[in-house]
Enzyme design. Structure first.
Site, PDB file in Angstrom:
ATOM      1  N   GLY A  70       0.816 -53.522  37.244  1.00  0.00           N
ATOM      2  CA  GLY A  70       1.101 -54.898  37.674  1.00  0.00           C
ATOM      3  C   GLY A  70       2.582 -55.188  37.454  1.00  0.00           C
ATOM      4  O   GLY A  70       3.278 -55.695  38.343  1.00  0.00           O
ATOM      5  N   HIS A  71       3.081 -54.824  36.275  1.00  0.00           N
ATOM      6  CA  HIS A  71       4.504 -55.024  35.980  1.00  0.00           C
ATOM      7  C   HIS A  71       5.376 -54.155  36.901  1.00  0.00           C
ATOM      8  O   HIS A  71       6.374 -54.628  37.433  1.00  0.00           O
ATOM      9  CB  HIS A  71       4.818 -54.621  34.531  1.00  0.00           C
ATOM     10  CG  HIS A  71       4.146 -55.444  33.485  1.00  0.00           C
ATOM     11  ND1 HIS A  71       3.194 -54.933  32.642  1.00  0.00           N
ATOM     12  CD2 HIS A  71       4.296 -56.745  33.128  1.00  0.00           C
ATOM     13  CE1 HIS A  71       2.787 -55.870  31.802  1.00  0.00           C
ATOM     14  NE2 HIS A  71       3.427 -56.985  32.078  1.00  0.00           N
ATOM     15  N   SER A 129      -3.968 -56.116  33.294  1.00  0.00           N
ATOM     16  CA  SER A 129      -3.458 -56.975  32.222  1.00  0.00           C
ATOM     17  C   SER A 129      -3.233 -56.132  30.978  1.00  0.00           C
ATOM     18  O   SER A 129      -4.012 -55.212  30.698  1.00  0.00           O
ATOM     19  CB  SER A 129      -4.488 -58.067  31.914  1.00  0.00           C
ATOM     20  OG  SER A 129      -4.211 -58.659  30.660  1.00  0.00           O
ATOM     21  N   LEU A 187       3.634 -52.271  29.411  1.00  0.00           N
ATOM     22  CA  LEU A 187       3.773 -52.291  30.873  1.00  0.00           C
ATOM     23  C   LEU A 187       2.651 -51.522  31.569  1.00  0.00           C
ATOM     24  O   LEU A 187       2.210 -50.478  31.098  1.00  0.00           O
ATOM     25  CB  LEU A 187       5.130 -51.689  31.272  1.00  0.00           C
ATOM     26  CG  LEU A 187       6.362 -52.412  30.728  1.00  0.00           C
ATOM     27  CD1 LEU A 187       7.636 -51.745  31.258  1.00  0.00           C
ATOM     28  CD2 LEU A 187       6.360 -53.901  31.094  1.00  0.00           C
ATOM     29  N   HIS A 188       2.210 -52.059  32.687  1.00  0.00           N
ATOM     30  CA  HIS A 188       1.204 -51.417  33.524  1.00  0.00           C
ATOM     31  C   HIS A 188       1.650 -51.548  34.975  1.00  0.00           C
ATOM     32  O   HIS A 188       2.737 -52.069  35.257  1.00  0.00           O
ATOM     33  CB  HIS A 188      -0.177 -52.034  33.278  1.00  0.00           C
ATOM     34  CG  HIS A 188      -0.198 -53.533  33.349  1.00  0.00           C
ATOM     35  ND1 HIS A 188       0.056 -54.232  34.513  1.00  0.00           N
ATOM     36  CD2 HIS A 188      -0.399 -54.476  32.396  1.00  0.00           C
ATOM     37  CE1 HIS A 188      -0.028 -55.519  34.292  1.00  0.00           C
ATOM     38  NE2 HIS A 188      -0.278 -55.709  32.998  1.00  0.00           N
TER      39      HIS A 188
HETATM   40  P1  AMP Z   1       3.320 -60.382  30.800  1.00  0.00           P
HETATM   41  O1  AMP Z   1       3.916 -59.146  30.235  1.00  0.00           O
HETATM   42  O2  AMP Z   1       1.824 -60.390  30.764  1.00  0.00           O
HETATM   43  O3  AMP Z   1       3.950 -61.638  30.289  1.00  0.00           O
HETATM   44  O4  AMP Z   1       3.653 -60.328  32.352  1.00  0.00           O
HETATM   45  C1  AMP Z   1       4.975 -60.233  32.819  1.00  0.00           C
HETATM   46  C2  AMP Z   1       4.997 -60.534  34.286  1.00  0.00           C
HETATM   47  O5  AMP Z   1       4.178 -59.585  34.969  1.00  0.00           O
HETATM   48  C3  AMP Z   1       4.425 -61.921  34.594  1.00  0.00           C
HETATM   49  O6  AMP Z   1       5.194 -62.526  35.608  1.00  0.00           O
HETATM   50  C4  AMP Z   1       3.031 -61.604  35.066  1.00  0.00           C
HETATM   51  O7  AMP Z   1       2.498 -62.569  35.937  1.00  0.00           O
HETATM   52  C5  AMP Z   1       3.238 -60.274  35.762  1.00  0.00           C
HETATM   53  N1  AMP Z   1       1.972 -59.552  35.831  1.00  0.00           N
HETATM   54  C6  AMP Z   1       1.159 -59.227  34.797  1.00  0.00           C
HETATM   55  N2  AMP Z   1       0.027 -58.642  35.245  1.00  0.00           N
HETATM   56  C7  AMP Z   1       0.129 -58.620  36.606  1.00  0.00           C
HETATM   57  C8  AMP Z   1      -0.728 -58.163  37.651  1.00  0.00           C
HETATM   58  N3  AMP Z   1      -1.911 -57.617  37.423  1.00  0.00           N
HETATM   59  N4  AMP Z   1      -0.285 -58.301  38.925  1.00  0.00           N
HETATM   60  C9  AMP Z   1       0.919 -58.868  39.177  1.00  0.00           C
HETATM   61  N5  AMP Z   1       1.762 -59.317  38.239  1.00  0.00           N
HETATM   62  C10 AMP Z   1       1.375 -59.196  36.973  1.00  0.00           C
END
Ligand code: AMP
Length: 253
Positions: free
Chosen positions: A10-11, A160, A7-8
């Site tokens: 963005g999450h 990301s 998690l970062h």
């Molecule tokens: P992931 O863990 O990469 O599958 O992402 C989980 C959710 O977080 C997905 O809906 C992604 O689109 C969202 N997400 C990931 N990175 C970002 C970001 N930089 N800004 C906004 N949402 C994000």
């Protein structure tokens, strides 16, 4: 809110929004094998569950759902082939064969298990948002899909989980993708020819030896038709390999 962990911010921006809008926030964490078309990417995807639990709790998550793939899929993880036109054949779908089959499989399992009234997805994965909206309308799931703004580092790099695998030099190279998006948008909004602008930026990025460009293109966020009329473009999307790390980004026009 489905995630693959690591998690970062963005999450956490999605979590915070969900926390404001919902009584109970459920966060799922699973590095879903069916959405990876590259074994190395799957094997090296960061897995940081304990740290994630602390971040999630602090951001407002009430329940973390972190099943094993075998448990969630009730057996061997597998995904059926999905054919929803351009959404599942172009751009990300073309470059990551079977990716959206896996996304649909896991998100559908999660919808059936968690039964969320609202579900939150980031515009970082713009095509995924369109695929999930289609999933909900196609299969009649009763969840409201909420798309959330893409978050970036201060210097512009889209946040990301894969960024942790970039070297310092790789981060600098990756920034060129964002700068190309920004510059193309600036030119387009000041009246430049849309198609020609993208042709120029494609040539520029293709000439950078550290970037293996997959695509840079104007898209309509609903159709992802590669022949979409430039006047109907809503975003510019880009995907490239930098430092052996696959990166995607987009900017709204
Ligand atoms: P992931 O863990 O990469 O599958 O992402 C989980 C959710 O977080 C997905 O809906 C992604 O689109 C969202 N997400 C990931 N990175 C970002 C970001 N930089 N800004 C906004 N949402 C994000």
């Amino acid at each position: 809110m489905p995630t693959m962990g690591a998690l970062h911010e963005g999450h956490t921006s999605l979590i915070k929004r969900a926390d404001e809008e919902c009584d109970t926030v459920v966060l799922s964490i699973l590095v879903n094998p069916t959405q990876f078309s590259n074994e190395i990417d799957l094997a090296t995807y960061p897995r940081t569950l304990e740290k994630d639990a602390l971040i999630a709790q602090k951001a407002g998550v009430d329940v973390i759902f972190a099943p094993t793939a075998e448990d969630l899929y009730e057996g061997k993880p597998a995904a059926e082939e999905i054919s929803w036109g351009y959404l599942t054949s172009e751009f990300e779908a073309r470059h990551r064969h079977g990716h959206f089959d896996g996304v649909v499989a896991v998100v559908e399992r999660l919808f059936e298990t968690v039964m969320p009234q609202k579900s939150y997805f980031g515009e970082k994965d713009l095509q995924q948002v369109a695929v999930i909206r289609r999933l909900v309308s196609e299969r009649g799931h009763s969840t409201e899909v909420i798309s959330c703004e893409l978050l970036r580092h201060q210097e512009g790099l889209a946040l990301s989980s894969r960024n942790t695998r970039l070297s310092e030099a790789g981060r600098m190279t990756a920034l060129k993708l964002f700068k190309a998006l920004l510059e193309a948008k600036k030119q387009i909004t000041s009246g430049a020819h849309r198609k020609e602008t993208l042709v120029q930026h494609k040539a520029m990025l293709s000439s950078v030896s550290e970037i293996a460009l997959e695509y840079i293109s104007g898209v309509n966020e609903l159709t992802f038709n590669p022949q979409e009329l430039p006047d109907n473009w809503t975003h510019i999307v880009v995907a490239a390999d930098v430092d052996g790390v696959r990166l995607i980004d987009n900017i709204r026009l």
